[in-house]
Design a protein around this motif. Structure first.
Motif, PDB file in Angstrom:
ATOM      1  N   ARG A 134     -66.506 -75.047  68.100  1.00  0.00           N
ATOM      2  CA  ARG A 134     -65.854 -76.358  68.016  1.00  0.00           C
ATOM      3  C   ARG A 134     -64.417 -76.124  68.466  1.00  0.00           C
ATOM      4  O   ARG A 134     -63.653 -75.461  67.781  1.00  0.00           O
ATOM      5  N   GLY A 135     -64.068 -76.678  69.610  1.00  0.00           N
ATOM      6  CA  GLY A 135     -62.763 -76.365  70.194  1.00  0.00           C
ATOM      7  C   GLY A 135     -62.779 -74.903  70.615  1.00  0.00           C
ATOM      8  O   GLY A 135     -63.649 -74.481  71.362  1.00  0.00           O
ATOM      9  N   ALA A 136     -61.850 -74.121  70.098  1.00  0.00           N
ATOM     10  CA  ALA A 136     -61.786 -72.701  70.438  1.00  0.00           C
ATOM     11  C   ALA A 136     -62.321 -71.806  69.321  1.00  0.00           C
ATOM     12  O   ALA A 136     -62.442 -70.603  69.494  1.00  0.00           O
ATOM     13  N   VAL A 137     -62.666 -72.384  68.177  1.00  0.00           N
ATOM     14  CA  VAL A 137     -63.065 -71.605  66.999  1.00  0.00           C
ATOM     15  C   VAL A 137     -64.579 -71.650  66.820  1.00  0.00           C
ATOM     16  O   VAL A 137     -65.210 -72.693  66.990  1.00  0.00           O
ATOM     17  N   TYR A 138     -65.151 -70.504  66.460  1.00  0.00           N
ATOM     18  CA  TYR A 138     -66.592 -70.411  66.226  1.00  0.00           C
ATOM     19  C   TYR A 138     -66.936 -70.768  64.780  1.00  0.00           C
ATOM     20  O   TYR A 138     -66.193 -70.454  63.856  1.00  0.00           O
ATOM     21  N   TYR A 139     -68.090 -71.406  64.620  1.00  0.00           N
ATOM     22  CA  TYR A 139     -68.570 -71.863  63.319  1.00  0.00           C
ATOM     23  C   TYR A 139     -69.984 -71.365  63.067  1.00  0.00           C
ATOM     24  O   TYR A 139     -70.747 -71.125  63.994  1.00  0.00           O
ATOM     25  N   HIS A 140     -70.313 -71.237  61.800  1.00  0.00           N
ATOM     26  CA  HIS A 140     -71.665 -70.911  61.347  1.00  0.00           C
ATOM     27  C   HIS A 140     -72.336 -72.217  60.961  1.00  0.00           C
ATOM     28  O   HIS A 140     -71.729 -73.074  60.327  1.00  0.00           O
ATOM     29  N   ARG A 141     -73.586 -72.377  61.368  1.00  0.00           N
ATOM     30  CA  ARG A 141     -74.331 -73.586  61.038  1.00  0.00           C
ATOM     31  C   ARG A 141     -75.646 -73.159  60.382  1.00  0.00           C
ATOM     32  O   ARG A 141     -76.317 -72.270  60.884  1.00  0.00           O
ATOM     33  N   ALA A 142     -75.999 -73.790  59.271  1.00  0.00           N
ATOM     34  CA  ALA A 142     -77.234 -73.442  58.582  1.00  0.00           C
ATOM     35  C   ALA A 142     -77.900 -74.698  58.035  1.00  0.00           C
ATOM     36  O   ALA A 142     -77.229 -75.617  57.574  1.00  0.00           O
ATOM     37  N   ALA A 143     -79.211 -74.707  58.103  1.00  0.00           N
ATOM     38  CA  ALA A 143     -79.981 -75.823  57.567  1.00  0.00           C
ATOM     39  C   ALA A 143     -80.041 -75.720  56.046  1.00  0.00           C
ATOM     40  O   ALA A 143     -80.163 -74.632  55.487  1.00  0.00           O
ATOM     41  N   VAL A 144     -79.957 -76.852  55.394  1.00  0.00           N
ATOM     42  CA  VAL A 144     -80.112 -76.922  53.941  1.00  0.00           C
ATOM     43  C   VAL A 144     -81.611 -76.949  53.650  1.00  0.00           C
ATOM     44  O   VAL A 144     -82.353 -77.667  54.316  1.00  0.00           O
ATOM     45  N   PRO A 145     -82.096 -76.167  52.691  1.00  0.00           N
ATOM     46  CA  PRO A 145     -83.523 -76.167  52.361  1.00  0.00           C
ATOM     47  C   PRO A 145     -84.032 -77.587  52.054  1.00  0.00           C
ATOM     48  O   PRO A 145     -83.357 -78.368  51.373  1.00  0.00           O
ATOM     49  N   GLN A 146     -85.209 -77.902  52.568  1.00  0.00           N
ATOM     50  CA  GLN A 146     -85.788 -79.239  52.439  1.00  0.00           C
ATOM     51  C   GLN A 146     -85.879 -79.730  50.995  1.00  0.00           C
ATOM     52  O   GLN A 146     -85.692 -80.908  50.731  1.00  0.00           O
ATOM     53  N   ASP A 147     -86.156 -78.828  50.062  1.00  0.00           N
ATOM     54  CA  ASP A 147     -86.354 -79.255  48.683  1.00  0.00           C
ATOM     55  C   ASP A 147     -85.061 -79.705  47.995  1.00  0.00           C
ATOM     56  O   ASP A 147     -85.115 -80.339  46.943  1.00  0.00           O
ATOM     57  N   ILE A 148     -83.901 -79.424  48.586  1.00  0.00           N
ATOM     58  CA  ILE A 148     -82.652 -79.876  47.963  1.00  0.00           C
ATOM     59  C   ILE A 148     -81.831 -80.815  48.849  1.00  0.00           C
ATOM     60  O   ILE A 148     -80.736 -81.209  48.463  1.00  0.00           O
ATOM     61  N   VAL A 149     -82.353 -81.182  50.003  1.00  0.00           N
ATOM     62  CA  VAL A 149     -81.613 -82.053  50.926  1.00  0.00           C
ATOM     63  C   VAL A 149     -81.201 -83.353  50.243  1.00  0.00           C
ATOM     64  O   VAL A 149     -80.062 -83.803  50.378  1.00  0.00           O
ATOM     65  N   GLU A 150     -82.083 -83.951  49.499  1.00  0.00           N
ATOM     66  CA  GLU A 150     -81.789 -85.241  48.871  1.00  0.00           C
ATOM     67  C   GLU A 150     -80.633 -85.136  47.874  1.00  0.00           C
ATOM     68  O   GLU A 150     -79.725 -85.965  47.861  1.00  0.00           O
ATOM     69  N   THR A 151     -80.636 -84.112  47.054  1.00  0.00           N
ATOM     70  CA  THR A 151     -79.556 -83.972  46.074  1.00  0.00           C
ATOM     71  C   THR A 151     -78.300 -83.376  46.697  1.00  0.00           C
ATOM     72  O   THR A 151     -77.199 -83.666  46.250  1.00  0.00           O
ATOM     73  N   TYR A 152     -78.460 -82.556  47.723  1.00  0.00           N
ATOM     74  CA  TYR A 152     -77.316 -81.932  48.389  1.00  0.00           C
ATOM     75  C   TYR A 152     -76.559 -82.942  49.233  1.00  0.00           C
ATOM     76  O   TYR A 152     -75.346 -82.882  49.348  1.00  0.00           O
ATOM     77  N   GLY A 153     -77.288 -83.855  49.858  1.00  0.00           N
ATOM     78  CA  GLY A 153     -76.649 -84.912  50.626  1.00  0.00           C
ATOM     79  C   GLY A 153     -76.471 -84.629  52.106  1.00  0.00           C
ATOM     80  O   GLY A 153     -75.949 -85.458  52.833  1.00  0.00           O
ATOM     81  N   LYS A 154     -76.880 -83.478  52.558  1.00  0.00           N
ATOM     82  CA  LYS A 154     -76.774 -83.108  53.969  1.00  0.00           C
ATOM     83  C   LYS A 154     -78.017 -82.330  54.380  1.00  0.00           C
ATOM     84  O   LYS A 154     -78.633 -81.672  53.553  1.00  0.00           O
ATOM     85  N   ARG A 155     -78.315 -82.385  55.662  1.00  0.00           N
ATOM     86  CA  ARG A 155     -79.407 -81.571  56.194  1.00  0.00           C
ATOM     87  C   ARG A 155     -78.891 -80.251  56.746  1.00  0.00           C
ATOM     88  O   ARG A 155     -79.660 -79.324  56.977  1.00  0.00           O
ATOM     89  N   GLU A 156     -77.577 -80.190  56.957  1.00  0.00           N
ATOM     90  CA  GLU A 156     -76.978 -79.023  57.584  1.00  0.00           C
ATOM     91  C   GLU A 156     -75.586 -78.783  57.003  1.00  0.00           C
ATOM     92  O   GLU A 156     -74.887 -79.728  56.667  1.00  0.00           O
TER      93      GLU A 156
END
Length: 75
Positions: free
Chosen positions: A10-32
């Motif tokens: 993103r821009g010049a900086v590198y980021y780590h991206r990870a999927a949120v486990p399906q069983d907690i997506v609803e309570t976590y509020g994000k898929r990633e």
């Protein structure tokens, strides 16, 4: 050199991206979830992208606590 599935820039900086486990997506509020690897160097980012399981766990725990209304324990 092939890219890494969890590494993106993103821009010049590198980021780590990870999927949120399906069983907690609803309570976590994000898929990633993403966070900065705090480097602009591709080679260093490749080294760091495989190291974050502890950081990823801490990020998920903190976000889950926030979403569930828990307060962080104070030292």
């Amino acid at each position: 050199m092939p890219g890494h599935a969890r590494l993106y820039r993103r821009g010049a900086v590198y980021y780590h991206r990870a999927a949120v486990p399906q069983d907690i997506v609803e309570t976590y509020g994000k898929r990633e979830e993403t966070f900065s690897l705090q480097t602009r160097d591709y080679t260093e980012a490749l080294r760091k992208v495989d190291l974050p399981p502890l950081k990823w766990s801490a990020v998920m725990f903190r976000k889950t606590e926030d979403r569930n209304g828990y307060e962080a324990a104070q030292a």
